[in-house]
Design a protein around this motif. Sequence first.
Motif, PDB file in Angstrom:
ATOM      1  N   TRP A 244       0.823  -1.204   0.000  1.00  0.00           N
ATOM      2  CA  TRP A 244       0.000   0.000   0.000  1.00  0.00           C
ATOM      3  C   TRP A 244       0.857   1.255   0.000  1.00  0.00           C
ATOM      4  CZ3 TRP A 244      -4.935  -0.452  -1.011  1.00  0.00           C
ATOM      5  CH2 TRP A 244      -5.634  -1.599  -0.631  1.00  0.00           C
ATOM      6  N   LEU A 245       0.476   2.226  -0.820  1.00  0.00           N
ATOM      7  CA  LEU A 245       1.027   3.570  -0.810  1.00  0.00           C
ATOM      8  C   LEU A 245      -0.137   4.524  -1.038  1.00  0.00           C
ATOM      9  CD1 LEU A 245       4.182   3.233  -3.091  1.00  0.00           C
ATOM     10  CD2 LEU A 245       4.183   3.685  -0.632  1.00  0.00           C
ATOM     11  N   TYR A 246       0.062   5.773  -0.673  1.00  0.00           N
ATOM     12  CA  TYR A 246      -0.903   6.815  -0.981  1.00  0.00           C
ATOM     13  C   TYR A 246      -0.384   7.575  -2.186  1.00  0.00           C
ATOM     14  CZ  TYR A 246      -2.899   5.779   3.555  1.00  0.00           C
ATOM     15  OH  TYR A 246      -3.472   5.139   4.621  1.00  0.00           O
TER      16      TYR A 246
ATOM     17  N   SER B 160       7.689  16.397   2.791  1.00  0.00           N
ATOM     18  CA  SER B 160       6.994  15.683   3.856  1.00  0.00           C
ATOM     19  C   SER B 160       7.759  14.431   4.273  1.00  0.00           C
ATOM     20  CB  SER B 160       5.590  15.299   3.401  1.00  0.00           C
ATOM     21  OG  SER B 160       4.943  14.561   4.411  1.00  0.00           O
ATOM     22  N   GLU B 161       7.560  14.028   5.513  1.00  0.00           N
ATOM     23  CA  GLU B 161       8.308  12.931   6.116  1.00  0.00           C
ATOM     24  C   GLU B 161       8.252  11.616   5.347  1.00  0.00           C
ATOM     25  OE1 GLU B 161       8.705  10.935  10.559  1.00  0.00           O
ATOM     26  OE2 GLU B 161       7.022  12.226  10.096  1.00  0.00           O
TER      27      GLU B 161
ATOM     28  N   ALA C  59       4.297   6.822   1.850  1.00  0.00           N
ATOM     29  CA  ALA C  59       4.239   5.582   2.612  1.00  0.00           C
ATOM     30  C   ALA C  59       3.612   5.864   3.971  1.00  0.00           C
ATOM     31  CB  ALA C  59       5.654   5.015   2.784  1.00  0.00           C
ATOM     32  N   ALA C  60       3.218   4.805   4.664  1.00  0.00           N
ATOM     33  CA  ALA C  60       2.601   4.956   5.987  1.00  0.00           C
ATOM     34  C   ALA C  60       3.638   5.145   7.087  1.00  0.00           C
ATOM     35  CB  ALA C  60       1.725   3.749   6.296  1.00  0.00           C
ATOM     36  N   THR C  61       4.854   4.643   6.864  1.00  0.00           N
ATOM     37  CA  THR C  61       5.907   4.741   7.878  1.00  0.00           C
ATOM     38  C   THR C  61       7.241   5.093   7.215  1.00  0.00           C
ATOM     39  OG1 THR C  61       6.626   2.433   7.711  1.00  0.00           O
ATOM     40  CG2 THR C  61       4.795   2.902   9.242  1.00  0.00           C
TER      41      THR C  61
ATOM     42  N   THR D 275      11.602   3.940   3.149  1.00  0.00           N
ATOM     43  CA  THR D 275      12.971   3.509   2.865  1.00  0.00           C
ATOM     44  C   THR D 275      12.988   2.290   1.958  1.00  0.00           C
ATOM     45  OG1 THR D 275      13.752   4.410   4.962  1.00  0.00           O
ATOM     46  CG2 THR D 275      15.136   2.739   3.915  1.00  0.00           C
ATOM     47  N   GLU D 276      12.112   1.312   2.240  1.00  0.00           N
ATOM     48  CA  GLU D 276      12.039   0.107   1.409  1.00  0.00           C
ATOM     49  C   GLU D 276      11.638   0.435  -0.027  1.00  0.00           C
ATOM     50  OE1 GLU D 276       9.407  -2.703   3.221  1.00  0.00           O
ATOM     51  OE2 GLU D 276      10.593  -2.812   5.066  1.00  0.00           O
TER      52      GLU D 276
END
Length: 118
Positions: free
Chosen positions: A27-29, A78-79, A95-97, A102-103
């Motif tokens: 999942w990605l946004y 953004s982070e 990404a969510a995290t 990084t992956e």
Amino acid sequence: LGMSVGMPQRTASEQRFSQGEVVKSGWLYKKAATSWGWRKRWFLLYPTSLHYCSSPDLKGIMKTIDLGEGGTVETVSSEFEFRIHCQGKSFILKAATAGEKTEWLFAFQMIIGSLNPE
């Protein structure tokens, strides 16, 4: 016997693509092109392209981004966001995290590096 040790198992829907093994999926946004909103999408990264749709069962409309030559990936302000440039277009993903970001960045850099040897 007959099974490859260490090879990820692909779902039947992922196997319908003839572009080689899935490098990464998850999942990605994706930043919507027509608004400032984000849309959660299931992404499949292949050696030459990125596919996405609304769910992991790959039902509904599947979009394809041809990574081609000259592609780049970069982090943005953004982070958890990053931007992919390819074929004259830009796509902003999130990404969510931090770990997932990084992956994904590593996977994109590996693919883009193989498509753009120096």
